[in-house]
Design a protein around this motif. Structure first.
Motif, mmCIF file in Angstrom:
data_model
loop_
_atom_site.group_PDB
_atom_site.id
_atom_site.type_symbol
_atom_site.label_atom_id
_atom_site.label_comp_id
_atom_site.label_asym_id
_atom_site.label_seq_id
_atom_site.Cartn_x
_atom_site.Cartn_y
_atom_site.Cartn_z
ATOM 1 N N ASP A 34 -0.400 15.313 0.447
ATOM 2 C CA ASP A 34 -0.110 15.982 -0.825
ATOM 3 C C ASP A 34 -1.226 16.902 -1.294
ATOM 4 N N GLU A 45 -1.340 17.116 -6.753
ATOM 5 C CA GLU A 45 -0.588 17.181 -8.001
ATOM 6 C C GLU A 45 0.596 16.227 -7.958
ATOM 7 N N ASP A 46 0.785 15.474 -9.049
ATOM 8 C CA ASP A 46 1.979 14.660 -9.222
ATOM 9 C C ASP A 46 2.542 14.915 -10.623
ATOM 10 N N GLU A 47 3.465 14.079 -11.080
ATOM 11 C CA GLU A 47 4.092 14.332 -12.370
ATOM 12 C C GLU A 47 3.148 14.123 -13.551
ATOM 13 N N ASN A 48 2.044 13.412 -13.335
ATOM 14 C CA ASN A 48 1.116 13.090 -14.422
ATOM 15 C C ASN A 48 -0.124 13.967 -14.467
ATOM 16 N N CYS A 49 -0.660 14.281 -13.307
ATOM 17 C CA CYS A 49 -1.969 14.933 -13.282
ATOM 18 C C CYS A 49 -2.101 15.906 -12.123
ATOM 19 N N ARG A 50 -3.124 16.744 -12.224
ATOM 20 C CA ARG A 50 -3.522 17.634 -11.136
ATOM 21 C C ARG A 50 -5.014 17.422 -10.902
ATOM 22 N N LYS A 69 -1.341 16.524 -17.323
ATOM 23 C CA LYS A 69 -0.178 17.396 -17.494
ATOM 24 C C LYS A 69 0.787 16.896 -18.568
ATOM 25 N N THR A 70 0.572 15.701 -19.060
ATOM 26 C CA THR A 70 1.555 15.066 -19.942
ATOM 27 C C THR A 70 1.187 15.216 -21.411
#
Length: 279
Positions: A34, A45-50, A69-70
């Motif tokens: 990833d 990068e995932d749905e919460n953070c980079r 990111k949230t």
């Protein structure tokens, strides 16, 4: 005889001070699928953070930036996070206390020439010791300083839609030698060897634990290995180019790194003391 010794020392220092400089460049690859290489960073990068890395520095910069990111608070637990080099873990959280001192001083003085013994630090940080005139002593007596101690935090809080950078470790500080790697390549050549994950001399990881708001802990492992090492002369490693800004070209040339990249780092070394070695 004395003149001969002096001349010999002069020649020795002349040649050692002008010893050619070489650079060993390490290229790293992620084993974590990833992690994507972008222009200025290696990015996970995932749905919460980079999380982004840029290794380019002498010995390798293992600092990383975490972007939340949230709309929740992100909590990074340094007590459960580690930098791992060739199987050896190093703690991010070390229970340290950082102290900072600031000072101010007044400018009014007396003109008397009586002396006074004084030892201490002045407001610029220099050590004072000995006898001072009352003019200086009075100014020092009117000075004051404030010391603040900050305890290292185990939990790093990153507010919604913001980022923080964590800086602690260098990656690797020892030059690699190999029978297939020229120690002192000529000015216009490079000497390179390649590795796989199975035979790489440098394998390193970032192990992080974080949670979002009151949610459960989540673990990340970002693993890298050195896939290539290149030795080159300074003239090959560093180039010259004219500075430009907004389409306008400057007058002077500036040095730049020809091979800079977020997935690379380097070690500089000189020929002094190694002149008889080929590899």
């Amino acid at each position: 005889m004395k003149e001969m010794v002096v001349f010999s020392l002069f020649v020795f220092f002349l040649f050692t001070s002008c010893s050619p400089v070489y650079y060993q460049v390490f290229e790293a690859e992620p084993t974590t699928e990833d992690i994507i290489k972008q222009t200025n960073a290696l990015v996970y990068e995932d749905e919460n953070c980079r999380i982004s890395y840029d290794f380019w520095d002498e010995y390798g910069d293992m600092s990383f930036r975490v972007v939340n990111k949230t709309e929740q608070m992100l909590y990074l637990d340094l007590g459960k996070s580690f930098f791992v080099l060739n199987g050896r873990a190093y703690d991010y959280y070390q229970q340290r206390v950082f102290s900072f001192t600031s000072g101010t001083s007044v400018s009014s003085t007396k003109g008397a020439l009586a002396s006074k013994s004084l030892t201490g630090m002045d407001y610029t940080g220099w050590l004072l010791s000995g006898t001072l005139s009352s003019q200086v002593a009075t100014a020092m007596a009117a000075s004051k300083s404030n010391s603040v101690s900050i305890i290292e935090k185990q939990i790093i809080c990153i507010p919604a839609q913001t980022s923080k950078k964590i800086s602690e470790f260098s990656i690797y500080d020892s030059r690699i030698r190999d029978c297939d790697l020229l120690l002192f390549p000529k000015r216009k050549e490079v000497s390179t060897i390649k590795f796989t994950i199975d035979n790489s001399p440098v394998v390193f990881e970032n192990r992080l634990v974080y949670r979002m708001g009151d949610g459960p802990e989540q673990s990340l492992i970002h693993r890298f290995f050195v896939s290539g090492i290149t030795n080159m002369h300074k003239n090959k490693f560093i180039g010259l180019k004219t500075e430009t800004f907004c389409g306008q070209e400057g007058v002077n040339e500036k040095e730049y790194f020809r091979y800079s990249s977020p997935d690379k780092f380097y070690i500089s070394y000189e020929k002094t003391g190694l002149v008889n070695w080929k590899h």
